[in-house]
Design a protein around this motif. Sequence first.
Motif, PDB file in Angstrom:
ATOM      1  N   VAL A   1      18.712  -3.281 -29.907  1.00  0.00           N
ATOM      2  CA  VAL A   1      18.499  -3.900 -28.596  1.00  0.00           C
ATOM      3  C   VAL A   1      17.355  -4.916 -28.664  1.00  0.00           C
ATOM      4  O   VAL A   1      17.448  -6.021 -28.126  1.00  0.00           O
ATOM      5  CB  VAL A   1      18.204  -2.828 -27.531  1.00  0.00           C
ATOM      6  CG1 VAL A   1      17.840  -3.484 -26.200  1.00  0.00           C
ATOM      7  CG2 VAL A   1      19.408  -1.905 -27.347  1.00  0.00           C
ATOM      8  N   VAL A   2      16.281  -4.548 -29.370  1.00  0.00           N
ATOM      9  CA  VAL A   2      15.135  -5.459 -29.521  1.00  0.00           C
ATOM     10  C   VAL A   2      15.549  -6.696 -30.299  1.00  0.00           C
ATOM     11  O   VAL A   2      15.156  -7.827 -29.952  1.00  0.00           O
ATOM     12  CB  VAL A   2      13.966  -4.740 -30.225  1.00  0.00           C
ATOM     13  CG1 VAL A   2      12.845  -5.733 -30.552  1.00  0.00           C
ATOM     14  CG2 VAL A   2      13.427  -3.612 -29.359  1.00  0.00           C
ATOM     15  N   CYS A   3      16.351  -6.522 -31.351  1.00  0.00           N
ATOM     16  CA  CYS A   3      16.817  -7.666 -32.143  1.00  0.00           C
ATOM     17  C   CYS A   3      17.663  -8.615 -31.298  1.00  0.00           C
ATOM     18  O   CYS A   3      17.534  -9.839 -31.408  1.00  0.00           O
ATOM     19  CB  CYS A   3      17.630  -7.173 -33.338  1.00  0.00           C
ATOM     20  SG  CYS A   3      16.652  -6.388 -34.632  1.00  0.00           S
ATOM     21  N   VAL A   4      18.534  -8.068 -30.458  1.00  0.00           N
ATOM     22  CA  VAL A   4      19.352  -8.888 -29.575  1.00  0.00           C
ATOM     23  C   VAL A   4      18.459  -9.650 -28.592  1.00  0.00           C
ATOM     24  O   VAL A   4      18.668 -10.848 -28.330  1.00  0.00           O
ATOM     25  CB  VAL A   4      20.379  -8.023 -28.817  1.00  0.00           C
ATOM     26  CG1 VAL A   4      21.102  -8.857 -27.752  1.00  0.00           C
ATOM     27  CG2 VAL A   4      21.391  -7.420 -29.789  1.00  0.00           C
ATOM     28  N   PHE A   5      17.438  -8.985 -28.066  1.00  0.00           N
ATOM     29  CA  PHE A   5      16.482  -9.641 -27.168  1.00  0.00           C
ATOM     30  C   PHE A   5      15.795 -10.801 -27.885  1.00  0.00           C
ATOM     31  O   PHE A   5      15.653 -11.906 -27.334  1.00  0.00           O
ATOM     32  CB  PHE A   5      15.431  -8.629 -26.696  1.00  0.00           C
ATOM     33  CG  PHE A   5      14.313  -9.234 -25.892  1.00  0.00           C
ATOM     34  CD1 PHE A   5      14.441  -9.413 -24.519  1.00  0.00           C
ATOM     35  CD2 PHE A   5      13.130  -9.635 -26.512  1.00  0.00           C
ATOM     36  CE1 PHE A   5      13.408  -9.988 -23.776  1.00  0.00           C
ATOM     37  CE2 PHE A   5      12.097 -10.201 -25.776  1.00  0.00           C
ATOM     38  CZ  PHE A   5      12.243 -10.375 -24.401  1.00  0.00           C
TER      39      PHE A   5
ATOM     40  N   VAL B   1      18.200 -13.767 -28.295  1.00  0.00           N
ATOM     41  CA  VAL B   1      18.532 -14.462 -27.044  1.00  0.00           C
ATOM     42  C   VAL B   1      17.344 -15.246 -26.502  1.00  0.00           C
ATOM     43  O   VAL B   1      17.487 -16.394 -26.061  1.00  0.00           O
ATOM     44  CB  VAL B   1      19.034 -13.463 -25.994  1.00  0.00           C
ATOM     45  CG1 VAL B   1      19.220 -14.150 -24.641  1.00  0.00           C
ATOM     46  CG2 VAL B   1      20.346 -12.823 -26.449  1.00  0.00           C
ATOM     47  N   PHE B   2      16.139 -14.651 -26.566  1.00  0.00           N
ATOM     48  CA  PHE B   2      14.992 -15.254 -25.877  1.00  0.00           C
ATOM     49  C   PHE B   2      13.945 -15.883 -26.792  1.00  0.00           C
ATOM     50  O   PHE B   2      13.207 -16.774 -26.358  1.00  0.00           O
ATOM     51  CB  PHE B   2      14.296 -14.204 -25.008  1.00  0.00           C
ATOM     52  CG  PHE B   2      15.159 -13.682 -23.896  1.00  0.00           C
ATOM     53  CD1 PHE B   2      15.387 -14.428 -22.744  1.00  0.00           C
ATOM     54  CD2 PHE B   2      15.775 -12.431 -24.005  1.00  0.00           C
ATOM     55  CE1 PHE B   2      16.184 -13.958 -21.724  1.00  0.00           C
ATOM     56  CE2 PHE B   2      16.570 -11.946 -22.977  1.00  0.00           C
ATOM     57  CZ  PHE B   2      16.792 -12.714 -21.845  1.00  0.00           C
ATOM     58  N   LEU B   3      13.861 -15.443 -28.055  1.00  0.00           N
ATOM     59  CA  LEU B   3      12.745 -15.898 -28.878  1.00  0.00           C
ATOM     60  C   LEU B   3      13.168 -16.601 -30.165  1.00  0.00           C
ATOM     61  O   LEU B   3      12.673 -17.674 -30.488  1.00  0.00           O
ATOM     62  CB  LEU B   3      11.837 -14.703 -29.235  1.00  0.00           C
ATOM     63  CG  LEU B   3      11.229 -13.949 -28.033  1.00  0.00           C
ATOM     64  CD1 LEU B   3      10.449 -12.733 -28.521  1.00  0.00           C
ATOM     65  CD2 LEU B   3      10.316 -14.870 -27.230  1.00  0.00           C
ATOM     66  N   TRP B   4      14.068 -16.012 -30.918  1.00  0.00           N
ATOM     67  CA  TRP B   4      14.404 -16.524 -32.244  1.00  0.00           C
ATOM     68  C   TRP B   4      15.805 -17.123 -32.258  1.00  0.00           C
ATOM     69  O   TRP B   4      16.581 -16.890 -33.177  1.00  0.00           O
ATOM     70  CB  TRP B   4      14.314 -15.409 -33.300  1.00  0.00           C
ATOM     71  CG  TRP B   4      12.926 -14.923 -33.561  1.00  0.00           C
ATOM     72  CD1 TRP B   4      11.893 -14.899 -32.689  1.00  0.00           C
ATOM     73  CD2 TRP B   4      12.429 -14.370 -34.781  1.00  0.00           C
ATOM     74  NE1 TRP B   4      10.776 -14.365 -33.258  1.00  0.00           N
ATOM     75  CE2 TRP B   4      11.072 -14.022 -34.552  1.00  0.00           C
ATOM     76  CE3 TRP B   4      12.989 -14.138 -36.030  1.00  0.00           C
ATOM     77  CZ2 TRP B   4      10.284 -13.454 -35.534  1.00  0.00           C
ATOM     78  CZ3 TRP B   4      12.195 -13.569 -37.006  1.00  0.00           C
ATOM     79  CH2 TRP B   4      10.862 -13.236 -36.776  1.00  0.00           C
ATOM     80  N   HIS B   5      16.167 -17.923 -31.258  1.00  0.00           N
ATOM     81  CA  HIS B   5      17.519 -18.477 -31.188  1.00  0.00           C
ATOM     82  C   HIS B   5      17.627 -19.731 -32.058  1.00  0.00           C
ATOM     83  O   HIS B   5      17.786 -20.853 -31.574  1.00  0.00           O
ATOM     84  CB  HIS B   5      17.909 -18.789 -29.734  1.00  0.00           C
ATOM     85  CG  HIS B   5      16.779 -19.345 -28.923  1.00  0.00           C
ATOM     86  ND1 HIS B   5      15.941 -18.546 -28.202  1.00  0.00           N
ATOM     87  CD2 HIS B   5      16.350 -20.619 -28.732  1.00  0.00           C
ATOM     88  CE1 HIS B   5      15.044 -19.292 -27.580  1.00  0.00           C
ATOM     89  NE2 HIS B   5      15.275 -20.560 -27.891  1.00  0.00           N
TER      90      HIS B   5
ATOM     91  N   VAL C   1      18.779 -16.050 -36.644  1.00  0.00           N
ATOM     92  CA  VAL C   1      20.112 -15.456 -36.750  1.00  0.00           C
ATOM     93  C   VAL C   1      20.276 -14.752 -38.092  1.00  0.00           C
ATOM     94  O   VAL C   1      20.796 -13.638 -38.181  1.00  0.00           O
ATOM     95  CB  VAL C   1      21.206 -16.534 -36.567  1.00  0.00           C
ATOM     96  CG1 VAL C   1      22.576 -15.969 -36.926  1.00  0.00           C
ATOM     97  CG2 VAL C   1      21.205 -17.043 -35.130  1.00  0.00           C
ATOM     98  N   ILE C   2      19.834 -15.407 -39.170  1.00  0.00           N
ATOM     99  CA  ILE C   2      19.966 -14.818 -40.511  1.00  0.00           C
ATOM    100  C   ILE C   2      19.096 -13.577 -40.650  1.00  0.00           C
ATOM    101  O   ILE C   2      19.548 -12.512 -41.097  1.00  0.00           O
ATOM    102  CB  ILE C   2      19.594 -15.858 -41.593  1.00  0.00           C
ATOM    103  CG1 ILE C   2      20.604 -17.007 -41.588  1.00  0.00           C
ATOM    104  CG2 ILE C   2      19.525 -15.197 -42.965  1.00  0.00           C
ATOM    105  CD1 ILE C   2      20.233 -18.149 -42.506  1.00  0.00           C
ATOM    106  N   LEU C   3      17.828 -13.702 -40.245  1.00  0.00           N
ATOM    107  CA  LEU C   3      16.874 -12.595 -40.415  1.00  0.00           C
ATOM    108  C   LEU C   3      17.232 -11.411 -39.530  1.00  0.00           C
ATOM    109  O   LEU C   3      17.358 -10.267 -40.004  1.00  0.00           O
ATOM    110  CB  LEU C   3      15.464 -13.095 -40.096  1.00  0.00           C
ATOM    111  CG  LEU C   3      14.303 -12.196 -40.558  1.00  0.00           C
ATOM    112  CD1 LEU C   3      14.310 -12.082 -42.074  1.00  0.00           C
ATOM    113  CD2 LEU C   3      12.978 -12.772 -40.088  1.00  0.00           C
ATOM    114  N   LEU C   4      17.405 -11.659 -38.249  1.00  0.00           N
ATOM    115  CA  LEU C   4      17.698 -10.567 -37.325  1.00  0.00           C
ATOM    116  C   LEU C   4      19.127 -10.060 -37.495  1.00  0.00           C
ATOM    117  O   LEU C   4      19.383  -8.867 -37.310  1.00  0.00           O
ATOM    118  CB  LEU C   4      17.461 -11.033 -35.888  1.00  0.00           C
ATOM    119  CG  LEU C   4      15.992 -11.327 -35.553  1.00  0.00           C
ATOM    120  CD1 LEU C   4      15.889 -12.052 -34.223  1.00  0.00           C
ATOM    121  CD2 LEU C   4      15.180 -10.046 -35.520  1.00  0.00           C
ATOM    122  N   GLY C   5      20.040 -10.962 -37.857  1.00  0.00           N
ATOM    123  CA  GLY C   5      21.409 -10.524 -38.124  1.00  0.00           C
ATOM    124  C   GLY C   5      21.457  -9.555 -39.297  1.00  0.00           C
ATOM    125  O   GLY C   5      22.201  -8.570 -39.274  1.00  0.00           O
TER     126      GLY C   5
END
Length: 204
Positions: free
Chosen positions: A151-155, A158-162, A167-171
């Motif tokens: 959930v934090v990664c999706v946040f 959407v709001f910080l690392w778009h 995308v690569i790191l959080l994905g």
Amino acid sequence: MYQKTVSLENADLLLIEWAKNLSNLTIKKEGVVIGAMQSKDELKQGRRFALPNGQFITVVYSEHGLEVWQNGKELMSGAKSGDTNGAAAAFGGMVLIGAVQVIFAVMAYFATEEPNILGAALFGSPGLVLLGMALWSKLSTNKTPYIIAIVVCVFDLVFLWHNLFGVILLGGLIYYLTLAIKAEVPQPAKQVFSDPDAPLDSNL
């Protein structure tokens, strides 16, 4: 004493018992000792033991804990040789990304002429949550911290690392968190207390 029951590939059961700090470990099949190791240092080196049916198991202590291998499969967790340890990768990812977010938030706060505590908190809070979830996942077999971390990664996405980097790191972290959620949770070892006055079958 501690004990753990392990199921072999043919569904036969092994009983592994050990004392404090993994000393005096014994491996039993149907009450018969088929192998023993005296210390944790010996376990770290690993040893191969023959089963009554002619097959072999390897018992070793690694960074992931006590492991029993047979034909390329780890019997404690069900992992296969060469598989990525999702839980370990998820833990490392949560620590890395969480720490980066907190450090960047602190640097951004002190680097501006007019520090924005609200902006720093917005960027740093998800990092603190990830660090907390990493600690929680390390201290328990509960899968809730992995779900919260997703959930934090999706946040963050959407709001910080778009961006592509985010995308690569959080994905990648979401992928390993998903693996950790799907993985079978190792059952904790059962501690056996010996009471000289207890019935012989009290620990069964």
